[in-house]
Design an enzyme around this catalytic site. Structure first.
Site, short mmCIF file in Angstrom:
data_model
loop_
_atom_site.label_atom_id
_atom_site.label_comp_id
_atom_site.label_asym_id
_atom_site.label_seq_id
_atom_site.Cartn_x
_atom_site.Cartn_y
_atom_site.Cartn_z
N GLU A 409 99.60 45.26 111.60
CA GLU A 409 99.46 45.96 112.88
C GLU A 409 98.21 46.83 112.97
OE1 GLU A 409 103.09 47.84 114.14
OE2 GLU A 409 103.99 45.90 114.51
N TYR A 473 108.92 43.37 119.69
CA TYR A 473 110.09 44.23 119.94
C TYR A 473 110.52 44.22 121.40
CZ TYR A 473 109.58 45.88 115.13
OH TYR A 473 109.54 45.95 113.77
N GLU A 509 108.17 40.45 112.28
CA GLU A 509 109.08 41.57 112.53
C GLU A 509 109.73 41.39 113.89
OE1 GLU A 509 107.51 45.56 112.27
OE2 GLU A 509 106.44 45.13 110.40
C1 GCB Z 1 106.38 47.96 113.21
C2 GCB Z 1 105.82 48.31 111.87
C3 GCB Z 1 106.90 48.78 110.92
C4 GCB Z 1 107.84 49.73 111.66
C5 GCB Z 1 108.50 48.98 112.79
C6 GCB Z 1 109.44 49.85 113.61
O1 GCB Z 1 105.82 47.25 113.97
O2 GCB Z 1 105.10 47.26 111.30
O3 GCB Z 1 106.32 49.38 109.82
O4 GCB Z 1 108.79 50.28 110.81
O5 GCB Z 1 107.52 48.49 113.65
O6 GCB Z 1 110.60 49.92 113.27
O7 GCB Z 1 108.98 50.45 114.58
#
Ligand code: GCB
Length: 600
Positions: A409, A473, A509
């Site tokens: 990221e 997300y 992720e």
């Molecule tokens: C991300 C990051 C990770 C965070 C995650 C989150 O994109 O790469 O290190 O912990 O989101 O939970 O927001």
């Protein structure tokens, strides 16, 4: 000083190994007086500390401490080692380390999560104990990697807020996180071994390069051995290479993680003087079109992003945690993980080889921000290159590592689609990642390389890499409470990225914070149902798209973060297991979906 090999030290009839793990002396040095006051020979007011362990969970004043701290230990060198060369190897010092033996400064190292080695033969005494002192300093500085909060703010974690301030979303655990060992070699010794494998018909072909350090002219003889195969090594300027061909080879794969022991020997006057054995797997990894291939067949990575994180031991090597985590990976039916957001312990890599787990192996480049001034970017590039070299030197022979990852990221402007990336930042990142990609391929042409992109971040950077890897997300940081809309937006972006790049795509992720024991129907954010349905929606979208080569849930288990308004109780709750490894509802859903086996 060795020529740069980072082979895992081993005991055999030619070499010795003494693990200095155990109780050490420890002292915080908030006034930075230790060096001037001679703490390298004795600490004035030490407290006990285990090595390996993070210091943060052990003493109240150490939890959020930023600054130098000292470790010291007395040791005897076994008398049988006399006449050999003796080395000290620190598995991981987070972040900057200086090392003294007998009061003499012997080495320095920048960067956590990776080992460093120094020869200390000249500094040793044999008739009384020796003292090793290691000053470990964990400041979050903008010119480091990962960077401390810089001019442009704190990266993703800056947006989340948090104390101690970091550019990343995990607790800045610090200390000696892996074993400190002494080892000895003969005067002329094997310094490095690189085994590269390919497949020709039903043969497995192993090409091996060996680097040696000779006390004489840098010439000499040796042998390679694998099962009943043997080849001669003839050294010129300390280097030799040979190829072995294994007929009807048993290839390494998650289904059959077969390992072949490969032994390298050095010889003088027909007598073996040094030997080193490592287990290798015969396998290939490559990208063809929009497919990722393992041994020539498409492979799909089911799994997680993880952390080295556990109460009390913090980020340190914790073998019970690793054994349980591998058992749970099998239980849930996963075949892979990414070493988010730094290299993991060598023991974890050895277990992945043995248990057939596919690893995306990542350098500690998290929190990079290309809106920062160019001199910071230059300093960070130098460190990323160093970390990449150290990681590839350490892990190049592990069949489980199938992909190198050079950053998580990196930022080039506003987050999560709140605005367009900044053109100058995108340009600066392109130059940076072109260099990192080139170095990774130069050091290891046998593995594809990726970069993990943030939602709404610059897409241009992905074009430089072999696999497009994204963290998404939709339904959490955007589209909150609207799972179906989120899943549709996700599916749309998958198709756009495929049309844009035509490369294999991995979602490295996707996840939601989930408080264990909190339920709702219809699903609501923070509940176990919401997590389970969110993951299901993403998996469904990916399942319809054959160019998706992997789906890794964020996260395997809940983990500690800094304190802040978006991290309840100083935790990221996106685990499908709790921090003490109890399954949430989503873990059962994944198990059904991924065909999990066994009883954990
Ligand atoms: C991300 C990051 C990770 C965070 C995650 C989150 O994109 O790469 O290190 O912990 O989101 O939970 O927001």
């Amino acid at each position: 000083t060795p020529a740069g090999g980072l082979l895992l030290p081993q005991q055999n009839q030619h070499r010795n190994l003494l693990d200095l793990s155990g109780l050490w002396h420890f002292q915080l040095d908030p006034g930075e007086e230790g060096e001037a006051q001679g703490w390298s020979t004795a600490l004035p007011a030490p407290r006990p500390i285990p090595v390996p362990c993070s210091w943060n969970d052990l003493y109240d004043d150490a939890r959020d401490y930023l600054g130098p701290a000292w470790y010291a230990k007395d040791f005897w060198v076994p008398p049988g080692w006399q006449g050999q060369r003796v080395f000290l190897r620190v598995g991981s010092a987070n972040y900057a380390a200086r090392v003294w033996v007998g009061g003499a400064l012997v080495t320095e190292h920048l960067g956590g999560h990776l080992p460093f080695v120094v020869e200390i033969t000249q500094e040793l005494t044999w008739d009384r104990p020796n003292t090793v002192a290691i000053r470990v300093e964990n400041l979050q500085l903008p010119g480091r990697v990962p960077p401390g909060p810089g001019p442009s703010g704190g990266g993703v974690a800056g947006v989340l807020g948090g104390y101690p301030a970091t550019t990343y979303d995990f607790f800045p655990y610090a200390g000696l996180h892996r074993a400190v060992v002494l080892y000895s070699t003969p005067a002329g010794y094997i310094d490095d071994v690189t085994a590269r494998t390919s497949i020709e018909g039903t043969d497995g072909v192993v090409h091996v390069r060996v680097k040696s350090v000779w006390h004489g002219a840098g010439q000499g003889q040796g042998k390679l051995r694998l099962a009943d195969l043997e080849a001669d090594l003839s050294f010129q300027n300390g280097e030799a290479a040979a190829t072995l061909r294994v007929p009807a080879a048993r290839l390494w794969s998650p289904q059959d993680p077969h390992l072949y022991p490969l032994t390298v020997t050095l010889e003088e006057d027909g007598r073996v003087t040094d030997a080193y054995t490592l287990d290798i797997g015969l396998r290939t990894v490559e990208v063809r079109g929009d497919q990722l291939l393992l041994n020539g067949e498409p492979v799909f990575l089911k799994g997680f992003g993880k952390h080295e994180d556990f109460p009390l031991s913090g980020r340190a090597l914790n073998l019970p945690m690793w054994i349980r985590d591998y058992a749970l990976l099998r239980w849930v039916g996963a075949n892979s993980y990414r070493t988010t957001h730094y290299p993991y312990a060598e023991e974890a890599m050895l277990l992945a080889d043995r248990l057939g787990v596919l690893v995306i192996n990542e350098i500690p480049a998290v929190g990079l921000n290309f809106e920062d001034p160019q001199e910071l970017t230059d300093a960070r590039l130098a460190q990323c290159l160093q970390q990449l070299r150290e990681l590839i030197a350490r892990d190049k022979n592990h069949p489980s590592t199938v992909l190198w990852c050079v950053a998580n990221e990196p930022m080039g402007g506003p987050l999560l689609g709140t605005g367009d990336p900044v053109p100058a930042a995108v340009e600066s990142g392109l130059a940076f990642f072109r260099e990192l990609y080139g170095e990774a391929r130069r050091l290891d042409p046998t593995r594809p390389v990726t970069l993990v992109g943030v939602q709404g971040g610059p897409l241009e950077w992905h074009g430089l890499f072999d696999v497009v890897a994204i963290n998404r997300y939709y339904g959490w940081y955007t589209h909150g409470g609207r799972l179906e809309e989120g899943a549709r937006a996700f599916a749309r972006e998958l198709d756009e990225l495929h049309a844009m790049f035509g490369k294999p795509l991995m979602v490295t992720e996707f996840g939601t914070d989930t408080l264990p024991g909190v339920h709702a129907t219809p699903p609501e954010m923070w509940t176990e149902e919401y997590q389970s349905e969110f993951l299901r929606g993403f998996l469904d979208a990916a399942a319809e798209r054959p160019f998706v080569a992997g789906m890794q849930v964020w996260n395997f288990a809940d983990f500690k973060t800094g304190q802040g308004t978006s991290r309840a109780a100083g935790m990221n709750f996106k685990g499908v297991f709790t921090r003490d490894r109890r399954p949430k509802l989503a873990a059962h859903m994944l198990r059904e979906r991924w065909g999990g086996k066994g009883d954990g």
